[in-house]
Enzyme design. Structure first.
Site, mmCIF file in Angstrom:
data_model
loop_
_atom_site.group_PDB
_atom_site.id
_atom_site.type_symbol
_atom_site.label_atom_id
_atom_site.label_comp_id
_atom_site.label_asym_id
_atom_site.label_seq_id
_atom_site.Cartn_x
_atom_site.Cartn_y
_atom_site.Cartn_z
ATOM 1 N N HIS A 1 0.287 -6.485 -5.040
ATOM 2 C CA HIS A 1 1.516 -6.711 -4.255
ATOM 3 C C HIS A 1 1.120 -6.327 -2.935
ATOM 4 O O HIS A 1 1.427 -5.140 -2.460
ATOM 5 C CB HIS A 1 2.649 -5.878 -4.652
ATOM 6 C CG HIS A 1 3.992 -5.984 -4.040
ATOM 7 N ND1 HIS A 1 4.021 -7.268 -2.968
ATOM 8 C CD2 HIS A 1 5.191 -5.608 -4.245
ATOM 9 C CE1 HIS A 1 5.442 -7.308 -2.478
ATOM 10 N NE2 HIS A 1 5.841 -6.398 -3.369
ATOM 11 N N CYS B 1 8.760 1.287 -3.841
ATOM 12 C CA CYS B 1 8.588 0.292 -3.332
ATOM 13 C C CYS B 1 10.135 -0.593 -3.302
ATOM 14 O O CYS B 1 10.557 -1.206 -2.611
ATOM 15 C CB CYS B 1 7.651 -0.497 -3.712
ATOM 16 S SG CYS B 1 7.919 -0.802 -5.623
ATOM 17 N N ASP C 1 7.437 3.777 -9.066
ATOM 18 C CA ASP C 1 7.813 2.232 -9.141
ATOM 19 C C ASP C 1 8.641 2.002 -10.502
ATOM 20 O O ASP C 1 8.363 3.203 -11.417
ATOM 21 C CB ASP C 1 6.481 1.371 -9.094
ATOM 22 C CG ASP C 1 7.065 -0.284 -9.036
ATOM 23 O OD1 ASP C 1 8.262 -0.533 -9.048
ATOM 24 O OD2 ASP C 1 5.984 -1.187 -9.106
ATOM 25 N N ARG D 1 8.739 -3.123 5.501
ATOM 26 C CA ARG D 1 8.296 -4.521 5.084
ATOM 27 C C ARG D 1 8.457 -5.338 6.078
ATOM 28 O O ARG D 1 7.417 -6.217 6.406
ATOM 29 C CB ARG D 1 9.038 -4.861 4.022
ATOM 30 C CG ARG D 1 8.994 -3.963 2.570
ATOM 31 C CD ARG D 1 7.471 -4.210 1.940
ATOM 32 N NE ARG D 1 7.109 -5.455 1.697
ATOM 33 C CZ ARG D 1 7.505 -6.264 0.597
ATOM 34 N NH1 ARG D 1 8.099 -5.794 -0.415
ATOM 35 N NH2 ARG D 1 7.161 -7.457 0.495
ATOM 36 N N ARG E 1 5.630 -15.950 -4.425
ATOM 37 C CA ARG E 1 5.755 -14.740 -5.684
ATOM 38 C C ARG E 1 5.848 -15.459 -6.927
ATOM 39 O O ARG E 1 6.552 -16.210 -7.306
ATOM 40 C CB ARG E 1 7.180 -14.100 -5.272
ATOM 41 C CG ARG E 1 7.465 -13.029 -6.575
ATOM 42 C CD ARG E 1 8.767 -12.235 -6.043
ATOM 43 N NE ARG E 1 8.177 -11.031 -5.192
ATOM 44 C CZ ARG E 1 9.097 -9.965 -5.175
ATOM 45 N NH1 ARG E 1 9.976 -9.766 -5.614
ATOM 46 N NH2 ARG E 1 8.353 -9.186 -4.230
ATOM 47 N N GLN F 1 3.357 -5.048 -0.008
ATOM 48 C CA GLN F 1 4.041 -3.812 -0.069
ATOM 49 C C GLN F 1 3.033 -2.590 0.410
ATOM 50 O O GLN F 1 3.383 -2.086 1.218
ATOM 51 C CB GLN F 1 4.186 -3.804 -1.554
ATOM 52 C CG GLN F 1 5.184 -2.183 -1.802
ATOM 53 C CD GLN F 1 6.200 -2.375 -1.207
ATOM 54 O OE1 GLN F 1 6.992 -2.948 -1.257
ATOM 55 N NE2 GLN F 1 6.563 -1.251 -0.413
HETATM 56 N N1 NVA Z 1 6.185 -3.699 -10.102
HETATM 57 C C1 NVA Z 1 7.485 -4.334 -9.904
HETATM 58 C C2 NVA Z 1 7.720 -4.380 -8.149
HETATM 59 C C3 NVA Z 1 8.842 -4.982 -7.538
HETATM 60 C C4 NVA Z 1 8.914 -5.269 -6.337
HETATM 61 C C5 NVA Z 1 7.761 -5.826 -10.249
HETATM 62 O O1 NVA Z 1 6.631 -6.302 -10.400
HETATM 63 O O2 NVA Z 1 8.383 -5.933 -10.664
HETATM 64 N N1 CP Z 2 9.443 -4.054 -3.082
HETATM 65 C C1 CP Z 2 9.836 -5.518 -3.217
HETATM 66 O O1 CP Z 2 8.851 -6.296 -3.089
HETATM 67 O O2 CP Z 2 10.967 -5.848 -3.274
HETATM 68 P P1 CP Z 2 11.672 -7.150 -3.766
HETATM 69 O O3 CP Z 2 11.501 -7.352 -5.232
HETATM 70 O O4 CP Z 2 13.194 -7.048 -3.558
HETATM 71 O O5 CP Z 2 11.200 -8.031 -2.973
#
Ligand code: NVA
Ligand code: CP
Length: 300
Positions: free
Chosen positions: A125, A259, A219, A287, A98, A128
């Site tokens: 992502h 998500c 989101d 997930r 990540r 997801q």
């Molecule tokens: N768009 C959000 C998704 C989190 C799972 C982010 O990047 O923070």
């Molecule tokens: N949807 C998602 O990726 O959640 P987290 O940020 O909690 O991993």
């Protein structure tokens, strides 16, 4: 498929991953197919679902997962991504990252002997999107429908555009001007959509964008890394909330996805998260099943 960096990498495996995920969910794949395998998980950002589903997924498949926050690695003290990748991939069987910058995940993969999985970047992502497709198929038994992604044309939206193109599902990105999805990804998704017949559109008018749709997805307005723009974003997105009134424009049987994490009162109201239309908790659960399918395909 060697790595899963973009949803595009999975273009020939979407059906296979969804079938596998369903089998894992129903307990139809016995044994420990990843016994003695190790997944390294590098996190530059926070996570609840991604971390837990990968960690539990590896355990359930007979393997193990290492949680590595960037600050605990020499990466946080200036070791370059390339060197980290070369060394780390000699110990482990797969690496999930990540990252803040998508570019870093690409660099890592170019220097890694082990498969690399994108666990969220600024651009995409993909993990997801598999859970999303699985959840839609479970509830609707088809992808012959239209999804509206309401809000920010962000990482989640980008991967979902490619995913929709691959399965032939129509998708409207319903966003304020200036928050459109990535131009290159949208172009790519349109190219794939030509083959499957999916109609992909960007629409600024929220009521028009959700008119008659079967799935309403949203989101957060402020993704991780966007915190400095918080007040501007809250202002720009104020008309793009998933609430009871908005859902009147969607199909009567429309389902709601998110998500997560969700900020109640911003992109979605609490009553919509809890409504019978919502499949948000199944989506979160999925997930795990989708992750196991991806891990099985890449690492076993
Ligand atoms: N768009 C959000 C998704 C989190 C799972 C982010 O990047 O923070
Ligand atoms: N949807 C998602 O990726 O959640 P987290 O940020 O909690 O991993």
């Amino acid at each position: 498929m060697k790595h899963l960096l973009s949803m595009e990498d999975a273009k020939d495996h979407v059906h296979e991953i969804l079938v596998l995920a369903g089998k894992f969910k129903r307990g139809e794949i016995p044994g420990e197919p990843l016994a003695k395998k190790t997944l390294a998980m590098i996190f530059e950002k926070a996570s609840t679902r991604t971390r837990i589903s990968f960690e539990v997924g590896m355990y359930q498949l007979g393997g193990t997962a290492l949680y590595l926050s960037k600050d605990d690695l020499q990466l946080g003290r200036g070791e370059i991504v390339e060197d980290t990748a070369k060394a780390m991939s000699r110990y482990v069987d797969g690496v999930m990252i990540r990252a803040i910058e998508h570019e870093d995940v690409l660099k890592f993969s170019q220097n890694s002997n082990a498969p690399v999985i994108n666990g969220l970047t600024n651009l995409e992502h993909p993990c997801q999107a598999f859970a999303d497709l699985l959840t839609i198929y479970e509830r609707k038994k088809s992808f012959d429908m239209k999804l509206a992604f309401v809000g920010d044309g962000n990482n989640v939206c980008n991967s979902l555009l490619l995913a929709s193109a691959f399965v032939g599902m129509d998708m409207n990105v319903v966003c304020p001007p200036g928050y459109e999805p990535d131009v290159e990804i949208f172009k790519k998704a349109k190219k794939y959509a030509k083959k499957t017949g999916a109609e992909l559109k960007i629409i600024n008018d929220i009521e028009k964008g959700v008119q008659g749709v079967d799935v309403v997805y949203t989101d957060v307005w402020i993704s991780m890394g966007d915190e400095e723009e918080a007040s501007k974003r809250i202002n720009d997105f104020s008309d793009y909330q998933v609430n009871k009134n908005l859902m009147k424009h969607a199909d009567n049987d429309a389902m709601i996805l998110h998500c997560l994490p969700a900020i109640r009162g911003q992109e979605i109201t609490a009553d919509m998260i809890n409504s019978p239309k919502s499949s948000i908790w199944d989506q979160a659960e999925n997930r795990l099943h989708a992750q196991k399918a991806v891990l099985y395909l890449l690492i076993s």
